[in-house]
Enzyme design. Structure first.
Site, PDB file in Angstrom:
ATOM      1  N   GLU A   1       0.819  -1.221   0.000  1.00 22.96           N
ATOM      2  CA  GLU A   1       0.000   0.000   0.000  1.00 22.96           C
ATOM      3  C   GLU A   1       0.851   1.269   0.000  1.00 22.96           C
ATOM      4  O   GLU A   1       0.426   2.304  -0.508  1.00 22.96           O
ATOM      5  CB  GLU A   1      -0.957   0.013   1.199  1.00 22.96           C
ATOM      6  CG  GLU A   1      -2.088  -1.003   1.100  1.00 22.96           C
ATOM      7  CD  GLU A   1      -1.692  -2.382   1.602  1.00 22.96           C
ATOM      8  OE1 GLU A   1      -0.501  -2.602   1.911  1.00 22.96           O
ATOM      9  OE2 GLU A   1      -2.587  -3.251   1.692  1.00 22.96           O
TER      10      GLU A   1
ATOM     11  N   PHE B   1     -11.241  -6.795  14.575  1.00 22.46           N
ATOM     12  CA  PHE B   1     -10.193  -7.313  13.692  1.00 22.46           C
ATOM     13  C   PHE B   1      -9.846  -6.278  12.615  1.00 22.46           C
ATOM     14  O   PHE B   1     -10.728  -5.754  11.939  1.00 22.46           O
ATOM     15  CB  PHE B   1     -10.653  -8.621  13.042  1.00 22.46           C
ATOM     16  CG  PHE B   1      -9.648  -9.175  12.067  1.00 22.46           C
ATOM     17  CD1 PHE B   1      -8.392  -9.567  12.495  1.00 22.46           C
ATOM     18  CD2 PHE B   1      -9.953  -9.276  10.719  1.00 22.46           C
ATOM     19  CE1 PHE B   1      -7.450 -10.062  11.598  1.00 22.46           C
ATOM     20  CE2 PHE B   1      -9.019  -9.766   9.812  1.00 22.46           C
ATOM     21  CZ  PHE B   1      -7.763 -10.159  10.259  1.00 22.46           C
ATOM     22  N   GLN B   2      -8.580  -5.981  12.486  1.00 23.77           N
ATOM     23  CA  GLN B   2      -8.063  -5.009  11.514  1.00 23.77           C
ATOM     24  C   GLN B   2      -8.675  -3.623  11.670  1.00 23.77           C
ATOM     25  O   GLN B   2      -8.879  -2.903  10.696  1.00 23.77           O
ATOM     26  CB  GLN B   2      -8.235  -5.526  10.079  1.00 23.77           C
ATOM     27  CG  GLN B   2      -7.345  -6.750   9.836  1.00 23.77           C
ATOM     28  CD  GLN B   2      -7.225  -7.124   8.379  1.00 23.77           C
ATOM     29  OE1 GLN B   2      -8.121  -6.892   7.588  1.00 23.77           O
ATOM     30  NE2 GLN B   2      -6.102  -7.714   8.024  1.00 23.77           N
TER      31      GLN B   2
ATOM     32  N   LYS C   1     -17.451  -0.381   6.655  1.00 26.14           N
ATOM     33  CA  LYS C   1     -18.000  -1.374   5.747  1.00 26.14           C
ATOM     34  C   LYS C   1     -19.511  -1.194   5.545  1.00 26.14           C
ATOM     35  O   LYS C   1     -20.024  -1.294   4.423  1.00 26.14           O
ATOM     36  CB  LYS C   1     -17.708  -2.772   6.300  1.00 26.14           C
ATOM     37  CG  LYS C   1     -17.996  -3.860   5.317  1.00 26.14           C
ATOM     38  CD  LYS C   1     -17.314  -5.157   5.709  1.00 26.14           C
ATOM     39  CE  LYS C   1     -17.568  -6.180   4.611  1.00 26.14           C
ATOM     40  NZ  LYS C   1     -16.844  -7.419   4.842  1.00 26.14           N
TER      41      LYS C   1
ATOM     42  N   MET D   1      24.479   7.991   0.447  1.00 27.77           N
ATOM     43  CA  MET D   1      24.420   9.325   1.033  1.00 27.77           C
ATOM     44  C   MET D   1      24.844   9.319   2.501  1.00 27.77           C
ATOM     45  O   MET D   1      25.551  10.216   2.952  1.00 27.77           O
ATOM     46  CB  MET D   1      23.007   9.904   0.880  1.00 27.77           C
ATOM     47  CG  MET D   1      22.881  11.346   1.306  1.00 27.77           C
ATOM     48  SD  MET D   1      24.033  12.422   0.427  1.00 27.77           S
ATOM     49  CE  MET D   1      22.985  13.038  -0.887  1.00 27.77           C
TER      50      MET D   1
HETATM   51  C1  LIG Z   1      12.898   5.318   4.334  1.00 24.16           C
HETATM   52  C2  LIG Z   1      14.211   5.937   4.575  1.00 24.16           C
HETATM   53  N1  LIG Z   1      15.074   5.365   5.431  1.00 24.16           N
HETATM   54  C3  LIG Z   1      16.296   5.928   5.651  1.00 24.16           C
HETATM   55  C4  LIG Z   1      16.650   7.083   5.040  1.00 24.16           C
HETATM   56  C5  LIG Z   1      18.002   7.718   5.311  1.00 24.16           C
HETATM   57  N2  LIG Z   1      18.811   7.732   4.089  1.00 24.16           N
HETATM   58  C6  LIG Z   1      18.890   8.824   3.305  1.00 24.16           C
HETATM   59  S1  LIG Z   1      19.825   8.585   1.949  1.00 24.16           S
HETATM   60  C7  LIG Z   1      20.171   7.015   2.414  1.00 24.16           C
HETATM   61  C8  LIG Z   1      21.054   6.144   1.572  1.00 24.16           C
HETATM   62  C9  LIG Z   1      20.441   5.788   0.296  1.00 24.16           C
HETATM   63  O1  LIG Z   1      21.218   4.778  -0.283  1.00 24.16           O
HETATM   64  P1  LIG Z   1      20.904   4.273  -1.753  1.00 24.16           P
HETATM   65  O2  LIG Z   1      19.460   4.013  -1.905  1.00 24.16           O
HETATM   66  O3  LIG Z   1      21.814   3.150  -2.083  1.00 24.16           O
HETATM   67  O4  LIG Z   1      21.231   5.535  -2.647  1.00 24.16           O
HETATM   68  P2  LIG Z   1      22.629   6.324  -2.820  1.00 24.16           P
HETATM   69  O5  LIG Z   1      22.700   7.360  -1.766  1.00 24.16           O
HETATM   70  O6  LIG Z   1      23.732   5.310  -2.687  1.00 24.16           O
HETATM   71  O7  LIG Z   1      22.541   6.910  -4.182  1.00 24.16           O
HETATM   72  C10 LIG Z   1      19.550   6.695   3.617  1.00 24.16           C
HETATM   73  C11 LIG Z   1      19.661   5.405   4.319  1.00 24.16           C
HETATM   74  C12 LIG Z   1      15.690   7.664   4.170  1.00 24.16           C
HETATM   75  N3  LIG Z   1      15.927   8.824   3.538  1.00 24.16           N
HETATM   76  N4  LIG Z   1      14.507   7.072   3.951  1.00 24.16           N
END
Ligand SMILES: Cc1ncc(C[n+]2csc(CCOP(=O)(O)OP(=O)(O)O)c2C)c(N)n1
Lengths: 569, 172
Positions: free
Chosen positions: A49, A111-112, A161, A473
């Site tokens: 979802e 439920f749910q 529902k 990142m």
């Molecule tokens: C749902 C979620 N969890 C954690 C983060 C923190 N976060 C930001 S960038 C990143 C790394 C992303 O890695 P990747 O998808 O391999 O992309 P890259 O930066 O290597 O291009 C993380 C963990 C986030 N932005 N969103």
């Protein structure tokens, strides 16, 4: 004529112009699903979802229409939440319809059962729990109106529902929605607009900060006319991309944490900033005390609560940007700012020489290369959907964009996993355009199950995976600021090519620039979805996003890629 | 510093929750909030007292307007307005002497004794915060057993209405 609640849902969706909805059925919503086919609305069966909400969001961002997501009660509804919060932060108009346990059971931990209107209160523009089928048609009409008008945003309708089952005489709601406390804005106060024109006419180093508000108020033409008349350079926010053509001589490019250094320099040196439909997010201001020290500030926004929220402004103008620009254009003088433009040009050429695209290749494939190659191959005409991380910034830097509503990215919430499902929505929103989805290996694995949806719907999405075998990142921050301790950021990945092929999608792997070019060309020839994995450098100058404003630093105080002159030493 | 906002809202389920959620989400400091019916069916009225030292009241107003169910907001802090709070105070009073003293204090503050028990008196007082705080201070030495306050309600003085006779600022 009498209709059931379920029939009213589809009847009203049809009347609101909905052609496609994204969702997953379940006990509390299957009654609504049942009559769908009779109403000619396509339903895309997603695999999660969260992805349904992201798809509705992606659809909305490229089509200008309201996206629709549907889920069952409880876990179906809570799974939507990340997608709703993402749409909320980026002011994207979506309507989510959730099933709910029968009215008689609400509050009994049935439920749910989840109190989804309670859960989504802080991340929706508005939400409803419909308790009487007689209110349903008007509620749906109102929900669509609220979602798309003013500052757009997500609206959720929770449907017990019994309300779906009950019948009532169907009455078409009045076109005009009457909400005593809701008044989307129009033109700006003429006195303030006049004062703004006076500031603009005497500015020597003016700059426009254009945000997503340009796209939302459809002010692209007005912005261009204004900019050309008063000769004012334009810096864009990430979500502002598409509001002003990046090939225009007065377009500077993206501002902020990973904006170009010359853009940030220009903002900091300006004597007048005009913020058009942007909200001074901390990612674009850097340290606030040191932000645009010598500039007067004009801020035009459709949301009164944004004016003065982050930075003090000399002239806050509440209004629809397009109308405010129409008011401003006749009042500003035709002008040129040769000294200012030249100064910026100097900074720009310095940035240009540091750009990795202009440096000799060392055999490593870097993200800038393959994104540039996609840009060239598609002649800048593709819709680019990204996930979140380094590749998102590289895509913003290297896929220059002239076409409005063609960049889809999670800016405000920065939701990893957004890319693939948003691309599904975008392809439905613009079925005839080429859609490229660019993701990192981390975020891709958060929603890659929806590859099945891509295949089931035969969507010709092009997927570019920037594989650096890490959460890039975060790893970059660790390299710069945490003694290179790559704590919990190194990924042991599956064989992505095999994995994608298992879904029946043709896939390529590229490790050099020429392989990259070739794979892009091959992928574009496929009739249906295709996938390319780009093996890119993990760290160092090849693997980091430059330039970068470190947290807490002033906007112009950036970590930059070394200057070529220093290589020769 | 405190600011007093009079807020007209649609009388619909969950509206109080929407307002409370806004204050929590934006970390606005709320001093008191009272809500009740108005002369208009379908419209409820809230009086919200905001700590304006730590909270930007203009932002509170604009964010309240963003709630679809909020019809109008009026900051009555700097307008001539009647502000009232009501308190019920139960005081321990066994002996004859203290009882008489308490009755006298109550009189002076134009409060009323509304219940007399064997060992307690219940006092009702209406007035500004200052007046009620004053009474509470004087009664405290006798031993306050229990106290409840309604929170402030406010209404602008004069012929016009505090809210409702002019359209609020536009916003979405
Ligand atoms: C749902 C979620 N969890 C954690 C983060 C923190 N976060 C930001 S960038 C990143 C790394 C992303 O890695 P990747 O998808 O391999 O992309 P890259 O930066 O290597 O291009 C993380 C963990 C986030 N932005 N969103």
């Amino acid at each position: 004529m009498k209709k059931t609640g379920a029939e009213i849902v589809w009847e009203m969706l049809r009347r609101e112009g909905v052609e496609v909805a994204f969702g997953i059925p379940g006990g509390a919503i299957m009654h609504t699903y049942h009559p769908r086919q009779d109403f000619g609305i396509h339903h895309v069966l997603m695999r999660h979802e969260q992805c349904a909400a992201h798809a509705a969001d992606g659809y909305a961002r490229v089509s200008g229409k309201v996206g629709v997501a549907i889920a069952t009660s409880g876990p179906g509804a809570t799974n939507l939440v990340t997608g709703i919060a993402t749409a909320f932060m980026d002011s994207s108009p979506i309507v989510c319809i959730t099933g709910q346990v029968p009215s008689s059971l609400i509050g009994t931990d049935a439920f749910q059962e989840t109190d989804i209107t309670g859960v989504t209160l802080p991340v929706t523009k508005h939400n409803y729990l419909v308790t009487d089928v007689a209110d349903l048609a008007a509620t749906i009409h109102e929900a669509f109106y609220i979602a798309r008008s003013g500052r757009p945003g997500p609206v959720l309708i929770d449907l017990p529902k019994d309300v779906q089952i009950a019948s009532t005489e169907f009455v078409v709601p009045d076109e005009e929605v009457n909400l005593p406390g809701y008044h989307p804005v129009g033109a700006g106060a003429p006195e303030l607009v006049k004062q703004a024109a006076a500031l603009i006419n005497k500015a020597e180093r003016p700059i426009i900060l254009a945000g997503q508000g340009v796209l939302m108020s459809k002010a692209m033409q007005e912005l261009r006319a204004f900019v050309e008349k008063a000769e004012i350079p334009v810096a864009l926010t990430l979500l502002g991309k598409g509001g002003f053509p990046e090939s225009h001589p007065l377009a500077l490019g993206m501002m902020g944490m990973h904006g170009e250094a010359y853009v940030n320099q220009a903002i900091q040196e300006s004597d007048l900033i005009m913020a058009f439909g942007m909200r001074f997010d901390d990612r674009v201001t850097g340290k606030l005390d040191l932000y645009t020290p010598g500039a007067q500030r004009i801020h035009v926004d459709a949301d009164a609560a944004e004016l003065g929220k982050i930075v003090a402004v000399d002239l806050p103008i509440l209004g629809d940007l397009r109308q405010v620009l129409q008011q401003l254009i006749p009042l500003v003088e035709e002008k040129s700012h040769p000294a200012w433009i030249e100064k910026i040009q100097e900074w720009r050429s310095d940035s240009h020489r540091r750009d990795i695209l202009n440096r000799p290749e060392n055999g490593h494939l870097v993200a800038a290369h393959f994104i540039n190659d996609i840009w060239e191959a598609t002649e800048g005409q593709a819709i680019v959907v990204t996930d979140v991380g380094q590749h998102q910034m590289w895509a913003a830097q290297y896929y220059l964009n002239d076409v409005p509503y063609s960049v889809v990215t999670s800016g405000g919430l920065g939701t990893m996993g957004f890319g693939l499902p948003a691309a599904i929505g975008a392809q439905f929103g613009q079925p005839d355009r080429e859609v490229w989805m660019i993701a990192g290996d981390g975020g891709f694995q958060m929603t890659m199950h929806d590859l099945a949806t891509v295949v089931q719907e035969k969507l010709p999405i092009r997927i570019a995976l920037a594989n650096n075998n890490c959460l890039g990142m975060v790893r970059q921050w660790q390299e710069f600021f945490y003694e290179k301790r790559y704590e919990s950021t190194i990924l042991l990945n599956p064989d992505f090519v095999k994995l994608v092929e298992a879904y029946g999608i043709p896939a390529w792997r590229a490790t050099t620039r020429s392989e990259a070019r070739n794979a892009i060309a091959q992928a574009r020839k496929v009739d249906g979805p295709s996938f390319v994995e780009f093996q890119i450098a993990k760290e160092g100058e090849d693997g980091n996003v430059y330039p970068m404003v470190p947290a807490g630093a002033a906007l112009h105080d950036m970590i930059r890629r070394s200057h070529p002159a220093s290589d020769e030493e | 510093m405190q600011s007093t906002l009079v807020v007209l809202v649609e009388d619909k389920p969950g509206v109080l929750n929407r307002v409370a959620s806004l204050f929590r989400r934006r970390a606005y400091n709320i001093e008191s909030l009272s809500v009740g019916h108005t002369q208009q069916p379908g419209v409820s009225r809230m009086t919200i007292v905001v700590d304006s030292t730590h909270t930007n009241v203009e932002m509170v107003v604009q964010n309240l307007y963003k709630l679809v169910s909020v019809i109008q907001v009026h900051n009555v802090t700097d307008t001539p307005a009647v502000m009232r709070d009501l308190a019920l105070i139960k005081i321990s009073a066994d002996g004859g002497a203290s009882r008489a003293e308490i009755m006298q204090i109550v009189e002076t503050f134009r409060a009323r004794v509304v219940d007399v028990g064997l060992k307690t008196l219940m006092v009702e007082v209406t007035g500004t915060d200052d007046k009620i705080n004053g009474l509470v201070d004087v009664l405290r030495p006798y031993g306050i057993v229990e106290m409840v306050r309604t929170g402030r309600v406010a209404m602008a003085r004069g012929t016009g209405a505090s809210v409702g006779d002019s359209a609020g600022p536009e916003g979405s």
